[in-house]
Every structure is written in structure tokens, then in C-alpha cells.
Design a protein around this motif. Structure first.
Motif, mmCIF file in Angstrom:
data_model
loop_
_atom_site.group_PDB
_atom_site.id
_atom_site.type_symbol
_atom_site.label_atom_id
_atom_site.label_comp_id
_atom_site.label_asym_id
_atom_site.label_seq_id
_atom_site.Cartn_x
_atom_site.Cartn_y
_atom_site.Cartn_z
ATOM 1 N N LEU A 75 0.729 -1.368 -0.172
ATOM 2 C CA LEU A 75 -0.449 0.033 -0.124
ATOM 3 C C LEU A 75 0.962 1.089 0.215
ATOM 4 N N ASP A 76 2.056 1.292 0.825
ATOM 5 C CA ASP A 76 2.706 2.262 0.638
ATOM 6 C C ASP A 76 3.629 2.503 -0.342
ATOM 7 N N GLU A 77 4.199 1.538 -1.100
ATOM 8 C CA GLU A 77 4.152 1.929 -2.699
ATOM 9 C C GLU A 77 3.915 2.346 -3.510
ATOM 10 N N GLY A 78 2.237 1.854 -3.562
ATOM 11 C CA GLY A 78 1.570 2.140 -4.356
ATOM 12 C C GLY A 78 1.008 4.127 -4.651
ATOM 13 N N LYS A 79 0.923 4.653 -3.583
ATOM 14 C CA LYS A 79 1.539 6.014 -3.581
ATOM 15 C C LYS A 79 2.098 6.286 -4.925
ATOM 16 N N ASP A 80 3.258 5.947 -4.225
ATOM 17 C CA ASP A 80 4.503 6.790 -5.112
ATOM 18 C C ASP A 80 3.918 6.137 -7.081
ATOM 19 N N THR A 81 3.120 5.773 -7.416
ATOM 20 C CA THR A 81 3.493 4.985 -8.739
ATOM 21 C C THR A 81 2.372 5.899 -9.669
ATOM 22 N N LYS A 82 2.333 6.134 -10.742
ATOM 23 C CA LYS A 82 1.398 6.910 -11.104
ATOM 24 C C LYS A 82 0.093 6.142 -11.584
ATOM 25 N N ASP A 83 -0.041 4.936 -11.091
ATOM 26 C CA ASP A 83 -1.676 3.849 -10.851
ATOM 27 C C ASP A 83 -1.765 4.003 -9.551
ATOM 28 N N LYS A 84 -1.940 5.388 -9.231
ATOM 29 C CA LYS A 84 -2.581 5.208 -7.508
ATOM 30 C C LYS A 84 -3.610 4.412 -6.764
ATOM 31 N N ILE A 85 -3.348 3.751 -5.673
ATOM 32 C CA ILE A 85 -4.430 2.717 -5.385
ATOM 33 C C ILE A 85 -5.908 4.099 -4.711
ATOM 34 N N GLN A 93 -8.009 -4.657 -0.026
ATOM 35 C CA GLN A 93 -7.342 -5.479 0.347
ATOM 36 C C GLN A 93 -7.515 -5.623 2.061
ATOM 37 N N ALA A 94 -7.769 -5.032 3.010
ATOM 38 C CA ALA A 94 -7.258 -4.687 3.885
ATOM 39 C C ALA A 94 -9.338 -6.013 4.509
ATOM 40 N N MET A 95 -9.810 -6.111 3.774
ATOM 41 C CA MET A 95 -10.819 -6.873 3.833
ATOM 42 C C MET A 95 -10.204 -8.795 3.717
ATOM 43 N N GLY A 96 -9.220 -9.056 2.546
ATOM 44 C CA GLY A 96 -8.645 -9.722 2.432
ATOM 45 C C GLY A 96 -7.468 -10.590 3.147
ATOM 46 N N VAL A 97 -6.723 -8.717 3.612
ATOM 47 C CA VAL A 97 -5.769 -8.923 4.887
ATOM 48 C C VAL A 97 -6.831 -9.837 6.209
ATOM 49 N N GLY A 98 -8.082 -9.714 6.438
ATOM 50 C CA GLY A 98 -8.172 -10.207 7.772
ATOM 51 C C GLY A 98 -9.023 -11.455 7.377
ATOM 52 N N MET A 99 -9.749 -11.633 6.766
ATOM 53 C CA MET A 99 -9.628 -12.601 6.143
ATOM 54 C C MET A 99 -8.205 -13.927 5.672
ATOM 55 N N PHE A 100 -7.674 -13.574 5.310
ATOM 56 C CA PHE A 100 -6.329 -14.439 5.776
ATOM 57 C C PHE A 100 -6.530 -14.935 7.387
#
Length: 121
Positions: A75-85, A93-100
Motif C-alpha cells: 500500500l505504501d509503495e502504491g502511493k508513489d506510482t502513477k497507478d495510485k491505489i 485488500q484490508a478485507m482480504g488481509v482480515g480473512m487470511f
């Protein structure tokens, strides 16, 4: 961040994956252990067995960080790319992390042969 340092400083191969996995595991356990250690001084917390709380409890609590630390990096790396999250991607992603994390905790419980007991008060 140690994970970013490994990702940018080492060639992408199996050794880097193994090193990153070991780093995430050690960071997860250390973070969980230090949190357990720091709350022991809080007057409203009591541990029946401090040694078990610090060692085994920290291992279980560390499972949360095993999954979340790599996602935080992504998530932190995504803020520096042209394809912003966007917010929707972060939500899913948070829901997936919680389920995992829930699945990992249950797998460990099953591996240890512990019954699931939910007490209602």
C-alpha cells in the motif's frame, strides 16, 4: 523500512524471497512480543502465566503481522506510482488481509488440536 530495503537492495530471486519471509516472521514476532511486554505494566491486565503469554501468545499475535506487514509495504509503495491505489482497493485488500489472518489463526488452532469454544456471558 526494512522490507523496502530488502526489496530494493537485493536481486529478485529465491534467496531474497526466503530472506524477506524470515525478516517478516522475525519482525512480526518481535513486534508482538514487545507489545505483550509493554502492556504487562498496565494495571488492568493480568496474565495467568506470563511466560506462556510472552512466548506462545506473542506467536499467535504475530500471525496478524505476518500478513499485514507485506500489505502495508504494498500500500505504501502504491502511493508513489502513477497507478495510485484508490480507497476501494485499500478496502478490499484490508478485507482480504482480515480473512487470511482469520484462516491462519484457525489453521494453527486445528493443527494444535484445540477445540473452538465461544463463551457467551
Amino acid at each position: 523500512c526494512a522490507l523496502r530495503w530488502v526489496k530494493t537492495g537485493y536481486e529478485k530471486n529465491a534467496a531474497r524471497l526466503l530472506f524477506t519471509s524470515a525478516l517478516v516472521a522475525s519482525l512480526a514476532y518481535t513486534t508482538a512480543f514487545m507489545e505483550s511486554l509493554t502492556i504487562c505494566g498496565f494495571p488492568y491486565y493480568e496474565f495467568e502465566n506470563r511466560d506462556v503469554a510472552y512466548t506462545l501468545g506473542s506467536a499467535f499475535y504475530g500471525i496478524y503481522f505476518l500478513v499485514s506487514f507485506p500489505v502495508f509495504l504494498a500500500l505504501d509503495e502504491g502511493k508513489d506510482t502513477k497507478d495510485k491505489i484508490n480507497l476501494a482497493q485499500v478496502f478490499w485488500q484490508a478485507m482480504g488481509v482480515g480473512m487470511f489472518v482469520l484462516c491462519l489463526l484457525d489453521f494453527v488452532r486445528l493443527y494444535l488440536g484445540l477445540d473452538f469454544v465461544m463463551k457467551v456471558t
